[in-house]
Design a protein around this motif. Structure first.
Motif, short mmCIF file in Angstrom:
data_model
loop_
_atom_site.label_atom_id
_atom_site.label_comp_id
_atom_site.label_asym_id
_atom_site.label_seq_id
_atom_site.Cartn_x
_atom_site.Cartn_y
_atom_site.Cartn_z
N TYR A 53 7.08 -3.13 -7.29
CA TYR A 53 7.96 -2.42 -8.23
C TYR A 53 9.21 -3.24 -8.51
O TYR A 53 9.80 -3.82 -7.58
N ASP A 54 9.61 -3.26 -9.77
CA ASP A 54 10.83 -3.96 -10.18
C ASP A 54 12.04 -3.39 -9.43
O ASP A 54 12.24 -2.17 -9.41
N PRO A 55 12.87 -4.24 -8.84
CA PRO A 55 13.98 -3.72 -8.03
C PRO A 55 15.01 -2.92 -8.83
O PRO A 55 15.53 -1.92 -8.34
N PHE A 56 15.29 -3.34 -10.05
CA PHE A 56 16.33 -2.65 -10.81
C PHE A 56 15.85 -1.29 -11.30
O PHE A 56 16.63 -0.33 -11.37
N THR A 57 14.57 -1.19 -11.62
CA THR A 57 14.01 0.11 -11.99
C THR A 57 14.05 1.07 -10.81
O THR A 57 14.44 2.24 -10.94
N ALA A 89 20.09 9.88 7.94
CA ALA A 89 20.20 9.23 9.25
C ALA A 89 21.53 8.53 9.45
O ALA A 89 21.81 8.04 10.55
N GLY A 90 22.35 8.45 8.40
CA GLY A 90 23.67 7.87 8.55
C GLY A 90 23.76 6.39 8.24
O GLY A 90 24.75 5.75 8.61
N PHE A 91 22.75 5.83 7.57
CA PHE A 91 22.86 4.44 7.14
C PHE A 91 23.78 4.37 5.91
O PHE A 91 23.98 5.36 5.21
N ASP A 92 24.32 3.18 5.68
CA ASP A 92 25.34 3.01 4.65
C ASP A 92 24.79 2.49 3.32
O ASP A 92 25.42 2.71 2.28
N PHE A 93 23.67 1.79 3.35
CA PHE A 93 23.14 1.22 2.11
C PHE A 93 21.64 0.97 2.26
O PHE A 93 21.11 0.88 3.37
N VAL A 94 20.96 0.91 1.11
CA VAL A 94 19.55 0.52 1.07
C VAL A 94 19.42 -0.65 0.10
O VAL A 94 20.23 -0.81 -0.82
N MET A 95 18.39 -1.48 0.32
CA MET A 95 18.16 -2.63 -0.55
C MET A 95 16.67 -2.77 -0.81
O MET A 95 15.84 -2.27 -0.03
N VAL A 96 16.33 -3.45 -1.90
CA VAL A 96 14.94 -3.73 -2.23
C VAL A 96 14.81 -5.20 -2.64
O VAL A 96 15.78 -5.84 -3.04
N SER A 97 13.59 -5.70 -2.53
CA SER A 97 13.36 -7.13 -2.77
C SER A 97 12.86 -7.37 -4.20
O SER A 97 12.65 -6.43 -4.97
N ASP A 98 12.63 -8.64 -4.53
CA ASP A 98 12.37 -9.02 -5.91
C ASP A 98 11.26 -10.06 -6.00
O ASP A 98 11.36 -11.14 -5.41
N ALA A 129 0.80 -1.22 0.00
CA ALA A 129 0.00 0.00 0.00
C ALA A 129 0.84 1.27 0.00
O ALA A 129 0.40 2.30 -0.50
N HIS A 130 2.03 1.22 0.59
CA HIS A 130 2.85 2.42 0.70
C HIS A 130 3.96 2.49 -0.34
O HIS A 130 4.85 3.33 -0.24
N ALA A 131 3.89 1.62 -1.34
CA ALA A 131 4.92 1.61 -2.38
C ALA A 131 4.58 2.64 -3.45
O ALA A 131 3.74 2.41 -4.32
#
Length: 275
Positions: free
Chosen positions: A55-59, A29-38, A12-14
């Motif tokens: 949503y497509d992760p690579f897009t 906030a000082g985080f080093d990386f973000v990731m998304v699922s597939d 719903a929040h995508a």
């Protein structure tokens, strides 16, 4: 130990606005990386846990590469057999170029049998396909020509990172651990408790590395962040076990229990301020 945030690219929040907000939050906030699922085909079994829109992760990552400056961008995890290996190799190399060397390529074999059926990919061969596809991807990233399907292909442009972007391999089964050792820069287990990692997971990984005559890969787990105090304790335990990266996932596992991005970010900020 570097800290990361799992951006929810489903449900719903995508929305594009939410993705941009997540990336800004993580950087500030000082985080080093973000990731998304597939997931590629949202079949009913997938939708029970991870509802559309998905949503497509690579897009998503390519778009975020243009809206961020420093933060790492990764997949947790790309389901390897869902896409042709030459297409995956080119998309990921392009993404690493466009992000100026910020890609983390998390990979796995997935679990959704009906999704495999929808994509006309044999579920029973997912492990063998994943191994073969990783061979092709790594060759495409590092060689000036690749032979596949009886044809010679020019895979350039190569990734910016040398020798290639880091490969994080998920899974906890024996075949997955062999895949980690053979192809991975890091093991990326999901939702494994520190005690189990200490007594079962890491000893099994070390045995697999010894049997293959290869070094033990780094440790980069993904864990669920429900309670800040518990996450703080677990982060200390993972650090003591030698984890180089730790990815936090705020999704509780079902859409009915999911919070808003604002609620999730509040918990993450509280953790980051205390760690």
């Amino acid at each position: 130990m570097k800290l990361g945030v799992n951006i929810l690219n489903f449900g719903a929040h995508a929305t594009p606005e939410a993705f941009a907000g997540w990336a800004r939050f993580a950087e500030e906030a000082g985080f080093d990386f973000v990731m998304v699922s597939d997931h590629l085909a949202v079949t009913p079994d997938v939708a029970e846990q991870y509802p559309a829109p998905f949503y497509d992760p690579f897009t998503v990552l390519a778009w975020l590469a243009g809206t961020t400056e420093r933060i790492g961008l990764g997949t947790t995890v790309t389901v390897l057999p869902y896409r042709h290996p030459l297409q995956l190799a080119r998309v990921t190399a392009n993404l690493d170029r466009l992000s100026r060397g910020r890609l983390i390529f998390g990979v796995g074999v997935g679990w959704a049998r009906r999704e495999y059926a929808a994509l006309d990919v044999p579920f029973e061969r997912r492990g063998a396909l994943a191994d073969r596809y990783l061979e092709v991807i790594l060759e495409s990233w590092t060689q000036d020509s690749v032979t596949y399907g009886g044809e010679t292909i020019d895979p350039k442009p190569h990734p910016t990172q040398k020798p290639h972007p880091p490969v994080w391999v998920g899974g906890q089964a024996p075949g997955a651990l062999r895949r980690v050792v053979r192809f991975g820069d890091a093991w990326h287990p999901i939702n494994i408790a520190p005690d189990r990692l200490r007594t079962e997971g890491l000893p099994a990984l070390r045995r697999a590395a010894e049997e293959a005559g290869r070094p033990v890969p780094a440790l980069a787990p993904r864990i669920r962040l429900d309670d800040v105090d518990q996450a703080l304790r677990q982060a200390e335990e993972f650090a003591a076990l030698g984890a180089t990266h730790l990815l936090f996932d705020t999704y509780p596992g079902s859409p009915e229990r999911a919070g808003t991005p604002e609620e999730d970010q509040q918990r993450l900020a509280a953790f980051r301020d205390s760690f």
